[in-house]
Scaffold this active site. Structure first.
Site, PDB file in Angstrom:
ATOM      1  N   LYS A 208      85.555  41.377  37.605  1.00  0.00           N
ATOM      2  CA  LYS A 208      84.287  40.564  36.939  1.00  0.00           C
ATOM      3  C   LYS A 208      84.017  39.453  37.574  1.00  0.00           C
ATOM      4  O   LYS A 208      84.322  38.317  37.646  1.00  0.00           O
ATOM      5  CB  LYS A 208      85.065  39.694  35.527  1.00  0.00           C
ATOM      6  CG  LYS A 208      83.889  39.300  34.621  1.00  0.00           C
ATOM      7  CD  LYS A 208      83.075  40.802  34.087  1.00  0.00           C
ATOM      8  CE  LYS A 208      81.987  40.163  33.348  1.00  0.00           C
ATOM      9  NZ  LYS A 208      81.036  41.297  32.988  1.00  0.00           N
ATOM     10  N   SER A 403      78.442  45.751  30.450  1.00  0.00           N
ATOM     11  CA  SER A 403      78.958  44.613  29.914  1.00  0.00           C
ATOM     12  C   SER A 403      78.667  44.417  28.711  1.00  0.00           C
ATOM     13  O   SER A 403      78.817  45.479  27.860  1.00  0.00           O
ATOM     14  CB  SER A 403      78.689  43.161  30.845  1.00  0.00           C
ATOM     15  OG  SER A 403      79.803  42.174  30.427  1.00  0.00           O
TER      16      SER A 403
END
Length: 602
Positions: A208, A403
């Site tokens: 991430k 996402s």
């Protein structure tokens, strides 16, 4: 008495009285003339807008022996915005993917359209959009009609589309740039250090890396790994299509690309990457010969913006399939649907679709890098309610469905993606800037105050967070990540541990996402619509689209934010990226479910 009045009337007018009479008279005349001119101007503007609007909505008649001219020199968006200037000379209208695909599909069966003239020197679009247009052009050729491509020079995207043509022609003085894909990420840590802006980051997921540009000056090892896999996956999809169409091996194409050996026209011709070197006048003669026209006759070109107006939708079907567009960054609250996915506004439009009793299925067209985790959850819930109401929901992924974009997709009955769609990125993060040092060291501004409780000034941005506050933020991130993975697991019929193993914020190309269960099949928006009809068991249906688009004039008079953004770009030039990076640091609130990079695909 009457004599006195008569004398007063005959009394000469004083200079002062004459002055004020002239002034007030002039003011009164100016006031009424201004009102009259304003009324006339308003009436003229209303008439002009009405005539332009009617011209924009006018159904076009296509001449026999026409050629569909596809000019892709302007950026390609998901949906076109009709303007009253469509079709005017010296005016290039931005084209939507929806109109390009609809025109290619209709033109294949239109006896008035003899073929396509493709003008694509360079195309401003992401790989998934390019793939969708490429495949639509390939399908058009199945009709037996021709595609000719011409450009003075070809960029990589333009050439990729040109390889669908029967004949690729290039100017003898032009060039062909084939160089492969590169991902470039801007890192702002050095800038933030110079400005004394501290950024505290809380995240879950080794991949991430949306926060990396603000805390590092280069890619982490994990991010470098995923980016390498991703860029090679995207290039393999494009290079395979080019090699197949030109009748060479992928290995040979990569050799040419690695050596930049096809740059010159003669080299491109010798390596059989183009079919002919010629000037634009020669190209025009080739087209005339192709459609059996005389030297002095004028070619009947029709543009996408004009041709799409000739396509009639005469379906009388009562059953409908709704196509709901989810395009842009996901944000909380209300906002312009053309400027992003604002949860409240989007849900209102999505609810219209599934509350309509005639709508039997919904195709969710997602083109989003993600954004607010809370907004994504709220949209996810609305999709669950649509399914509970008996509606089939199929997702069609565009350039991005990553996402938060994947969050809102995962609850669908079926998911389509392009081979080079960027998806996955199942991970979350929080990012809190501290401006205390920047204000003091750069501007001489200090912060002081009082508080009722120990953490009353938590997350104000004027001081760094302490350990207990960081722990609270980390807990919020972990809770959100746990909910995210559960949503994916439930939607994709997987175990949470399986989702976590392919999550951690990692981005996947669409073709790789199938093997790990995030996507069901590779395909276009049309494929998704066909699947939705199949699952809903309807064969005769009409398409309806949400959200309803604003007209050109509605956008014109409400485009204040766009104007500010354009002004900033104009003033800052090459330094605009610094403003953009700082704005991203300062404007993001709450926990984010967002793609792990701000990248430029070259």
């Amino acid at each position: 008495m009457s004599e006195s009045v008569t004398q007063q009337q005959n009394k000469p007018e004083t200079r002062t009285r004459k002055f004020w009479r002239v002034v007030f008279g002039s003011m009164l005349g100016f006031f009424f003339s201004t009102i009259l001119v304003s009324i006339l101007y308003f009436a003229m503007m209303v008439g002009m807008i009405a005539s332009l609007s009617s011209a924009a909505e006018e159904t076009k008649t296509i001449k026999d022996n026409s050629i569909l001219k596809i000019d892709l020199s302007m950026p390609i968006s998901e949906r076109s915005i009709a303007t009253p200037f469509d079709g005017m000379s010296n005016y290039n209208t931005p084209t939507g993917l929806n109109d390009i695909l609809a025109s290619l599909k209709a033109a294949a069966n239109d006896p008035k359209i003899k073929g396509i003239f493709l003008c694509a020197p360079e195309v401003s679009a992401s790989p998934a959009t390019m793939k969708e247009i490429h495949d639509a052009l390939v399908n058009f050729k199945k009709s037996g009609k021709f595609i000719y491509a011409y450009s003075d020079s070809y960029g990589q995207n333009g050439y990729y589309l040109a390889t669908t043509a029967d004949k690729i022609v290039m100017n003898p003085t032009g060039n062909l740039l084939l160089k492969g894909y590169a991902f470039q990420i801007m890192f702002y840590k050095g800038l933030l250090d110079k400005l004394d802006v501290d950024v505290q980051v809380i995240r879950h997921g080794q991949f991430k890396s949306a926060v990396e540009p603000y805390i590092l000056d280069k890619m982490s090892e994990a991010n470098n790994k995923q980016m390498t896999v991703l860029v090679n996956s995207l290039w393999s999809s494009l290079s395979k299509d080019i090699a197949t169409s030109r009748g060479i091996s992928v290995e040979r194409l990569n050799q040419i690309v690695d050596n930049l050996s096809c740059f010159s026209p003669d080299s491109a011709l010798r390596m059989k990457l183009v079919d002919q070197l010629a000037y634009s006048g020669d190209m025009e003669r080739m087209l005339k010969n192709k459609v059996a026209m005389g030297e002095n006759e004028k070619l009947n070109f029709v543009t996408i913006s004009n041709y799409v107006k000739s396509i009639k939708n005469d379906s009388k079907a009562s059953d409908k399939i709704a196509v709901v567009y989810a395009v842009g960054e996901i944000r909380d609250g209300k906002g312009d649907n053309d400027a992003g996915i604002f949860s409240d506004s989007f849900i209102k439009e999505f609810r219209k679709a599934y509350k309509n009793k005639d709508v039997k299925a919904i195709v969710l067209r997602v083109n989003s890098p993600g954004g607010s985790a809370m907004a994504s959850e709220n949209i996810w819930r609305e999709i669950a309610l649509a399914k509970k109401a008996g509606k089939i929901v199929v997702t069609s992924m565009g350039d991005y469905a990553a996402s938060g974009g994947y969050y809102i997709s995962c609850n669908s009955d079926y998911i389509f993606a392009q081979p080079n769609t960027l998806t996955g990125s199942i991970g979350v993060f929080g990012m809190i800037p501290s401006l205390q040092k920047a204000l003091q060291n750069k501007l001489g501004v200090t912060i002081d105050g009082v508080k009722s409780n120990q953490h009353s000034d938590f997350m104000t941005g004027f001081r760094a967070m302490d350990e207990s506050e960081l722990a609270v933020m980390q807990n919020m991130v972990e809770q959100t990540y746990g909910l995210f993975t559960k949503r994916v697991a439930d939607g994709r019929k997987m175990k949470v541990a399986e989702v976590d193993s392919i999550g951690q914020g990692r981005v996947w190309a669409g073709k790789d996402a199938i093997a790990i269960g995030l996507v069901d099949k590779l395909g276009s928006l049309d494929d998704a619509i066909a699947k939705a009809a199949q699952l809903a068991k309807v064969s005769n249906y009409k398409l309806v689209y949400y959200p309803q688009q604003k007209s050109f004039f509605e956008k014109l008079f409400t485009a204040k934010d766009d104007e500010v953004e354009m002004a900033m770009k104009s003033k800052l030039g090459d330094l605009y990226f610094m403003y953009q990076g700082l704005n991203q640091v300062l404007s993001r609130e709450g926990v984010q479910a967002r793609m792990p990079m701000e990248i430029t695909i070259q």
